[in-house]
Enzyme design. Structure first.
Site, PDB file in Angstrom:
ATOM      1  CB  CYS A   1      48.727  28.133  80.133  1.00 31.02           C
ATOM      2  SG  CYS A   1      49.554  28.200  81.725  1.00 31.02           S
TER       3      CYS A   1
ATOM      4  CG  HIS B   1      51.215  25.042  75.479  1.00 30.35           C
ATOM      5  ND1 HIS B   1      50.707  26.298  75.679  1.00 30.35           N
ATOM      6  CD2 HIS B   1      51.455  24.545  76.718  1.00 30.35           C
ATOM      7  CE1 HIS B   1      50.639  26.556  76.978  1.00 30.35           C
ATOM      8  NE2 HIS B   1      51.094  25.511  77.638  1.00 30.35           N
TER       9      HIS B   1
ATOM     10  CG  HIS C   1      53.974  29.972  79.556  1.00 31.13           C
ATOM     11  ND1 HIS C   1      52.865  30.453  78.893  1.00 31.13           N
ATOM     12  CD2 HIS C   1      53.585  28.785  80.101  1.00 31.13           C
ATOM     13  CE1 HIS C   1      51.854  29.607  79.031  1.00 31.13           C
ATOM     14  NE2 HIS C   1      52.270  28.588  79.764  1.00 31.13           N
TER      15      HIS C   1
END
Lengths: 84, 391, 311
Positions: free
Chosen positions: B152, B285, B320
């Protein structure tokens, strides 16, 4: 109950790849997680959920629930016998 | 020497270019919906509605490839826009992806498992490196082409590596970002981790349960000042800071105190020669997993003390998007810098008890925003922070 | 200059923890299996039980490097072309065969490319810069370039390496997508580089990558340009280590490193080990060029010099 525990130990060894252990190495009341016991971690906790689902048809949807259930072979066996 | 952003492009569930993206942000409209693919229909996901074939036709792409590569081509083409290739300007491409062409290879592999009737040709799209080569080919870029795969944080790391390649004089201009198409592999993977929220994700909320996945791509064009004199491009923003650090705590979980996150944020500030007080907005994040948001909150508090700047997780808009997220959020940051926007953290209700941090709740314009910190943290404790600044 | 402080490889050759790997190197046959050290000496049993071959190789080679150098790594840069194939395939099988809602997560967690570098940092408790690069046959070179850049930026003890693992499935792609007669193999090579000479005998002078190369002539031009930029010419080369055997004519000695590595896309990392140890065993030789033309549309060039050579 003792059969259940013996089966469980074999299943734990298989599911978690604990190749170096035999069922005899796992005490019924020994902690499974943390440095005192087998040293299992949160990934293993998820593997326990898989183990309960695939071997006993028991569903646990919230990983947090596992903390109590996965303390030892005794607590696991208790939970299985109550929920099966 | 400063690193300038001279182009940007983005596609995600909230829009298929920068303009649409800004409109969606403004209207506080999430792109997360009930999924429409067989493997997403049970989840809320940030899906892009077009099929691969539709993407090729709609965006005039010249190659048939994986969804990851196609989305990457679309965003990279928008970013590269009016830029021209020339032998005077050594141009490279660095793309981040987590699963590369898995969305197509998993279909072939399924056929293989069934009766070995898989189309072997499909696997040529599988490797992550190939997705970047295909994107580079679409733009005509040769020479230095590279792929970062740190889950990620991939796009953030690509942006960082691009800046370093420019500073070292190895390239004059570089297209950087990331891309990830949704695949059954990823959906099943996060399902196996039991960190999906079946409702809309609620980053930094006490009741948060986990993530919604999304897909997308975003790319930036980075240039040095000297290159801009040749290309005549106008800067959109300055990439002023970057850092990567390892949490070294656990394979999947972040350390409770956010050690790696703290290191990344502090080091990025140092590279940018800024103080925490200079940061006007943090794009967190903020995946909405219990673990990440708590750990990141602690990290933010360690770095910023009692004066935490406005912050939010825009994953409540896009889901995400994994390896693409750092790129998509960099585009958001550039929009925020240039239009004085504070971006909201949708679906927020109640602060995390342990930290009490309250994110930005509503969209608003007219703020003076000079410096934005953007966090991207990956599996395996791969923590990155970049800082984008007004020109 | 980027001095090679230490280098370790786990491959199908007897290459791990050797003074000079050339003592035992021989061309591979399909019968040669991966030669695994006793991983238990390097990885705690509790961690080892989950780890696939690529992870075991990567962690062990890195750890063996760390034990040989005084400083903690301040940068870790890893290349892998196809990543953790065993776990990727295992999870693909899981999602296609398990009908229930509950899926075993371990293979998924360990399927991502950066599991290798992540596990290295975890095992060494290392909080430094940690990067994973993947660019098909140039995966090692792009990781190496990042490591060299880290040294330019002032890092003192930089770990660079590459790892790939073979799975039986690859055989199905032989002849169609993968054109090679070589056996599919696994391998990991990790090296510690530093701007200080230390106990090294050789240094990496430069590494370049080129994507979308067209013809043999282009390659020769690129090689000559690269050598020229590094103040030497093909006449100065004592050895070429090449993925294929197209450039025999360029240097007095030529070896196809893939004869020794078999086929994995980051095998050029092992060529760096071959180059370093060649200079240990051949006192008169000074310059080695690694030509990575394993895939026809790209080229990696790495120039290695004996320390006495002026860069």
């Amino acid at each position: 109950m003792s059969d259940l525990k013996e089966n469980l130990k074999a299943q734990i060894i298989e599911q978690l790849n604990l190749e170096d252990l035999t069922p005899a190495d796992i005490q019924d009341d020994a902690p499974l997680f943390g440095d005192q016991g087998l040293g299992l971690d949160s990934i293993d906790a998820l593997e326990f959920i898989v183990l309960l689902d695939s071997n006993y048809g028991i569903k646990i949807s919230d990983p947090n629930e596992g903390k109590e259930i996965f303390q030892s072979v005794n607590t696991l066996a208790d939970y299985i016998s109550k929920h099966q | 020497m400063r690193i300038y952003v001279t182009g940007y492009g983005v596609i995600s569930s909230i829009g298929e270019n920068v303009e649409e993206t800004l409109l969606a942000l403004k209207s506080e409209k999430t792109g997360i919906k009930q999924g429409r693919k067989p493997y997403t229909e049970r989840f809320k996901v940030g899906e892009i509605s077009w099929t691969n074939q539709e993407l090729i036709e709609r965006f005039g792409l010249t190659q048939n490839a994986s969804r990851t590569a196609l989305l990457g081509m679309i965003a990279a083409k928008e970013a590269f826009g009016e830029h021209e290739l020339s032998s005077e300007v050594r141009t490279g491409l660095i793309s981040g992806t987590s699963v590369g062409g898995m969305d197509v290879s998993e279909i072939a592999y399924k056929d293989y498992l069934k009766d070995e009737s898989d189309d072997l040709n499909v696997y040529k799209n599988h490797s992550s490196g190939t997705t970047s080569e295909q994107i580079a080919q679409e733009l005509g870029i040769r020479g230095y082409v590279n792929t970062i795969s740190t889950a990620c944080s991939s796009a953030a790391n690509s942006i960082m590596l691009g800046a370093r390649m420019l500073l070292s004089g190895q390239l004059d201009r570089v297209v950087v970002g990331g891309t990830d198409g949704l695949s059954q592999f990823t959906i099943a993977g996060f399902r196996s981790l039991m960190i999906f929220d079946e409702e809309w994700c609620r980053p930094f909320d006490e009741t948060r349960k986990g993530i919604n996945l999304g897909e997308g791509a975003a790319f930036l064009v980075l240039e040095t000042e000297e290159t801009m004199r040749k290309t005549g491009k106008k800067p959109l923003a300055v990439l002023s800071g970057w850092a990567n650090a390892s949490d070294a705590y656990h394979q999947t979980a972040s350390s409770p105190e956010g050690y790696g996150a703290t290191l990344a944020m502090k080091s990025a500030l140092k590279v940018a020669r800024l103080n925490p007080a200079d940061i006007d907005y943090i794009n967190a994040h903020g995946t909405a997993t219990p673990n990440n948001d708590l750990s990141e909150s602690h990290g933010i508090k360690t770095v910023f003390g009692s004066s935490v700047p406005p912050f939010s997780s825009t994953k409540s808009y896009t889901g995400h998007t994994l390896a693409a997220s750092g790129g998509i959020e960099a585009v958001f940051a550039i929009l925020a810098l240039n239009k004085g926007i504070l971006l909201p953290n949708l679906n927020f209700g109640q602060a995390i008890e342990e930290t009490g941090l309250i994110p930005v709740k509503n969209y608003s314009e007219g703020h003076e925003i000079k410096h934005i910190l953007s966090n991207s943290f990956g599996f395996g404790g791969n923590n990155s922070s970049i800082i984008l600044s007004a020109v | 200059m980027y001095f090679i402080q230490h280098i370790e490889s786990i491959t199908h050759q007897n290459s791990f923890q050797k003074e000079n790997i050339w003592d035992e190197l021989k061309p591979l046959t399909a019968e040669n299996q991966l030669i695994s050290p006793d991983y238990k000496n390097y990885i705690p049993v509790a961690a080892l039980r989950r780890l696939s071959t690529i992870l075991r190789m990567g962690i062990t080679a890195s750890k063996a490097c760390q034990e040989k150098v005084p400083n903690e790594f301040d940068s870790i840069s890893v290349g892998t072309a196809l990543g953790c194939l065993t776990d990727t395939e295992k999870f693909l099988v899981t999602i296609n065969t398990v009908s229930g809602d509950v899926l075993s997560p371990t293979a998924f967690i360990q399927s991502t490319h950066n599991t290798i570098s992540g596990q290295i940092s975890l095992d060494l408790k290392n909080h430094a810069y940690n990067m994973t690069h993947t660019q098909n046959a140039l995966s090692f070179e792009v990781a190496l370039k990042d490591g060299l850049l880290c040294i330019d930026e002032g890092k003192k003890s930089v770990l660079v390496g590459a790892a790939d693992e073979a799975i039986p499935f690859l055989e199905r792609l032989r002849g169609s997508l993968i054109l090679t007669h070589l056996p599919f193999t696994s391998g990991a090579t990790f090296a510690v580089l530093s701007g200080e000479k230390g106990n090294s005998i050789a240094f990496v002078q430069a590494c370049e990558v080129y994507f979308s190369t067209k013809s043999q002539e282009t390659l020769v031009t690129l090689i000559n340009q690269f050598l020229d930029a590094n103040n030497c010419s093909s006449g100065d080369l004592d050895l070429i280590l090449e993925a294929r055997s197209d450039f025999r004519f360029l240097a007095k000695n030529h070896i196809s490193f893939t004869d020794y590595t078999g086929f994995y896309q980051s095998a050029s990392a092992f060529a760096l080990h071959m180059a370093n140890d060649w200079l240990i065993g051949n006192a008169d030789d000074k310059r080695i060029l690694i030509v990575n033309n394993l895939e026809s549309n790209k080229l990696g060039l790495t120039l290695i010099n004996r320390n006495e050579v002026e860069a």
